[in-house]
Design an enzyme around this catalytic site. Sequence first.
Site, PDB file in Angstrom:
ATOM      1  N   ASP A  32     -28.117 -17.642  25.581  1.00 60.52           N
ATOM      2  CA  ASP A  32     -26.852 -17.746  26.232  1.00 60.52           C
ATOM      3  C   ASP A  32     -26.077 -18.859  26.127  1.00 60.52           C
ATOM      4  OD1 ASP A  32     -27.752 -15.374  27.719  1.00 60.52           O
ATOM      5  OD2 ASP A  32     -28.738 -16.450  29.209  1.00 60.52           O
ATOM      6  N   ASP A  81      -8.257   5.462  -0.683  1.00 56.94           N
ATOM      7  CA  ASP A  81      -7.136   4.989  -1.377  1.00 56.94           C
ATOM      8  C   ASP A  81      -5.652   5.295  -0.327  1.00 56.94           C
ATOM      9  OD1 ASP A  81      -4.951   4.349  -3.314  1.00 56.94           O
ATOM     10  OD2 ASP A  81      -5.431   6.154  -4.525  1.00 56.94           O
ATOM     11  N   GLU A  96      -6.221  -8.592   4.396  1.00 53.17           N
ATOM     12  CA  GLU A  96      -6.606  -7.692   5.433  1.00 53.17           C
ATOM     13  C   GLU A  96      -7.445  -6.739   4.937  1.00 53.17           C
ATOM     14  OE1 GLU A  96      -5.437  -4.705   8.875  1.00 53.17           O
ATOM     15  OE2 GLU A  96      -4.498  -4.804   6.735  1.00 53.17           O
ATOM     16  N   PHE A 150     -24.773 -10.254  24.820  1.00 51.63           N
ATOM     17  CA  PHE A 150     -24.907 -10.887  23.459  1.00 51.63           C
ATOM     18  C   PHE A 150     -25.736 -11.890  23.151  1.00 51.63           C
ATOM     19  CE2 PHE A 150     -23.107 -12.742  19.807  1.00 51.63           C
ATOM     20  CZ  PHE A 150     -23.043 -11.664  18.838  1.00 51.63           C
ATOM     21  N   GLY A 179     -22.635 -10.708  29.114  1.00 51.99           N
ATOM     22  CA  GLY A 179     -23.767 -11.558  28.948  1.00 51.99           C
ATOM     23  C   GLY A 179     -24.920 -11.310  28.213  1.00 51.99           C
ATOM     24  N   ASP A 196      -1.660  -6.978   2.903  1.00 50.74           N
ATOM     25  CA  ASP A 196      -1.862  -6.019   4.036  1.00 50.74           C
ATOM     26  C   ASP A 196      -2.665  -5.035   3.462  1.00 50.74           C
ATOM     27  OD1 ASP A 196      -1.345  -4.572   6.659  1.00 50.74           O
ATOM     28  OD2 ASP A 196      -0.474  -3.217   5.506  1.00 50.74           O
ATOM     29  N   ASP A 209       0.676  -1.178   0.017  1.00 45.82           N
ATOM     30  CA  ASP A 209      -0.029   0.053   0.136  1.00 45.82           C
ATOM     31  C   ASP A 209       1.045   1.437   0.020  1.00 45.82           C
ATOM     32  OD1 ASP A 209      -2.534   1.244   0.387  1.00 45.82           O
ATOM     33  OD2 ASP A 209      -1.345   2.204   2.471  1.00 45.82           O
TER      34      ASP A 209
END
Length: 486
Positions: free
Chosen positions: A402, A194, A261, A302, A300, A231, A104
Site C-alpha cells: 500500500d 495495418d 504512440e 492494487f 486499494g 500517431d 496512417d
Amino acid sequence: MEKQTILQGFEWYLPADGTHWKTLAEKAEELRRFGINAIWMPPAYKGSEGANDVGYGTYDLYDLGEFDQKGSIKTKYGTKDEYLSSIAALKKAGLKIYADIVFDHFMGADETEIVSAVSYQFDDRTKPASGEEEIEAWTKFTFPGRQGKYNEYQWTWKNFSGVDYDAREKDHAIFNFADKGWEPKVDDENGNFDYLMGCNLDMENPETVNQLDNWGKWYQELTGVDGYRLDAVKHIRFDLFVDWLLHRREEKGSDLFVVGEYWSDELEKLQEYLESSGNLISLFDVPLHFNLFQAASTMGKFDMRQIFAGTLIETRPDWAVPFVDNHDTQQGQSLESWIEGWFKLQAYSLILLRNEGTPVIFWGDLYGTENAESVGAGLNALIKLREELIFGGQADYFDDPDVIGWTCTGDFSQKDSGMAVIMTNAGGGEKGMTISAIHEGETFVDLLGNNEAKITLDENGQGVFPVNDGQVSVYVNEKMAKKIRG
C-alpha cells in the site's frame, strides 16, 4: 543537464473557435514559468471535418489553415499565420516544439474511384470475407481549394491499401485493394492491424513514401520544429520512419526528440517496435498508464510495489515517455481510462519526480476540461520542483503493498536539495527513509501540504516520513519548499 518536461498542449474538447494557437502564444511565458520546457502541439493541418476536426482525420497536409477547404479556412486551432506566430512565441519563451504527425490514414476524399478489392473480416484481417470485386471508393484527393500551391501531387487509390466503405453498395466493410495485401510488419491485433480507418496509406508504394518525405522537408523548413509525436505507429510499417526521421535530422542539423504512440500494454510489442525503428523513436509508456489506472480504480487492491512492473520505465527508461492521461483516455473517448482525481498527484509524482523517463503533462490536468477540473496547485508545485531540484541518486522503498516511497539524494552543488516521496493508494502510514548524510540536521516538510509533519534528518540523513490515507507527500528542505511555493 536540463530535465525535460513536456506539456501536451491540447485536449479533445477544446472549443472549435479557431483561437487555440493564439491561446498558446499568450500562455508561452506562463508555461515556462511553471517549469515546462517543451510542448506537443496538436496536428496543424486541415482535417476532413474542417474547423471541427481535432486533427486526426488528415485531409491536406499542406493546408495549415490557409485555404478554403472542408468548409473553412481555419483549422480547429486557427490559421497558418497564427500557428507560425504561436511557434515563434513558444520558442522565444524557451520551449521546444514537437509536432503531431498523422501518417496512417487520409480522410475526406474529393472524388470516388472504381477499384478492385477484397473485403476482410473485422476481427481477423488475415481472412477474406469475399472474393475480388469492384467497389466505389472515396480515394481521390485533388485539394481543389489549394490548387497545387506548395505541391501539385494528387492522391489516388494507388497510394492506399484499403478503405472501409463501398459507396456503390453503401457497404461498410474492410476492403483491401486489388492484390496489395496488408503490410506484414505491423501489430498483430485482429490478425493484422495495418488498417485502422479512412484511406489506409500504402507504405509499399514508393510514390506514397516519397510524397510524405517531400512534405516533411517542406514542413520542417517552414516551422523549425524540434521534434515529433507520431500517431498510431502500431498500424504503420515499423521501419517506415527511420529514413524519414534521418532526413529531418539532417535538414535541421541536430537531433530531434521523437515519441511514437503505440497503444498497447504488452511490453514485448513496445520493445519490438523500439528495435525495428532503429532506436530513433521513444514510446509513450502505455503499460505504466494502465498500472496507474488500476491503482486508482481498484479500491486499494492494487499492489503498489508493482507500479513499474512490465513498463518501459522499468525496462527501457531512456526511451520511455510516461504520461498520466491524454486526449484519447479522457472521458468519452475511444480509449477512455481516466485516472481518478484523488490519485492524480500520486501518478504525477511517479512520472515527474524520478530520474527515469521523459514525462508528459496533459493539458486537461493543468487547465481543466469541460468534464474534469484541473489537478490544481499541487501539480504546479511538482512541475516546478522537477525544474528546480537536482535529483541526484535515487533509492526506492517499494516494500509495502500500500505505502511506497523513494528518496533523491540531491547534490553538494545545490543548497537545500534532497527529497523524499511517500504515497499510498489505500490507508496511510509512515516509512523510514534515508535521503543523504549531506543533509544531516536539516528539516524537511511536505511541499504539497498534505501532511503537517516537520522531519529533522539524523546524522545519516534519515527520517521517518508519514503519509495520510489515499494521499502523497513530497518532503523537501524547508527553504526549497518556500522557494517553490513563492
